[in-house]
Design a protein around this motif. Structure first.
Motif, PDB file in Angstrom:
ATOM      1  N   PRO A  30       0.843  -1.202   0.000  1.00 51.37           N
ATOM      2  CA  PRO A  30       0.000   0.000   0.000  1.00 51.37           C
ATOM      3  C   PRO A  30       0.876   1.250   0.000  1.00 51.37           C
ATOM      4  CG  PRO A  30      -0.141  -1.164   2.104  1.00 51.37           C
ATOM      5  CD  PRO A  30       0.681  -2.003   1.182  1.00 51.37           C
ATOM      6  N   LYS A  31       0.408   2.258  -0.712  1.00 55.39           N
ATOM      7  CA  LYS A  31       1.169   3.506  -0.781  1.00 55.39           C
ATOM      8  C   LYS A  31       1.214   4.150   0.597  1.00 55.39           C
ATOM      9  CE  LYS A  31       0.196   4.507  -5.584  1.00 55.39           C
ATOM     10  NZ  LYS A  31      -0.335   5.463  -6.544  1.00 55.39           N
ATOM     11  N   ALA A  32       2.391   4.600   0.950  1.00 57.43           N
ATOM     12  CA  ALA A  32       2.563   5.259   2.242  1.00 57.43           C
ATOM     13  C   ALA A  32       1.887   6.623   2.191  1.00 57.43           C
ATOM     14  CB  ALA A  32       4.041   5.413   2.572  1.00 57.43           C
ATOM     15  N   ARG A  33       1.146   6.927   3.234  1.00 55.97           N
ATOM     16  CA  ARG A  33       0.511   8.234   3.303  1.00 55.97           C
ATOM     17  C   ARG A  33       1.540   9.251   3.767  1.00 55.97           C
ATOM     18  NH1 ARG A  33      -4.849   7.301   6.637  1.00 55.97           N
ATOM     19  NH2 ARG A  33      -4.972   9.529   6.348  1.00 55.97           N
ATOM     20  N   PRO A  34       1.541  10.418   3.170  1.00 59.81           N
ATOM     21  CA  PRO A  34       2.513  11.427   3.597  1.00 59.81           C
ATOM     22  C   PRO A  34       2.279  11.817   5.048  1.00 59.81           C
ATOM     23  CG  PRO A  34       0.947  12.367   2.026  1.00 59.81           C
ATOM     24  CD  PRO A  34       0.658  10.898   2.126  1.00 59.81           C
TER      25      PRO A  34
END
Length: 76
Positions: A30-34
């Motif tokens: 999953p894309k890391a949230r900023p």
């Protein structure tokens, strides 16, 4: 508790397993949230009605505006 005995693999089963392992696309992480950094002070002109809306609930109105902007930008 003993595990069940292994079934011997035929050379075809081994080849199919190797082929599957080599051609299966790995699951994407999953894309890391900023992670929000420290807040930066800016000057921003807002409509009076917008400001009144966020100030209605009292203290924390700046954080509520920031949360609304993050949501609108797709960051949350």
């Amino acid at each position: 508790m003993a595990s069940p005995p292994r079934r011997p693999m035929s050379s075809i089963d081994k080849a199919e397993a190797l082929f599957k392992a080599a051609t299966t696309k790995p699951a994407e992480a999953p894309k890391a949230r900023p992670v929000p950094g420290p807040a930066e002070q800016v000057s921003l002109k807002l409509d009076r009605a917008v400001l009144d809306f966020f100030q209605e609930d009292g203290p924390g109105w700046q954080e509520r505006i920031n949360a609304a902007l993050r949501k609108a930008a797709g960051l949350d």
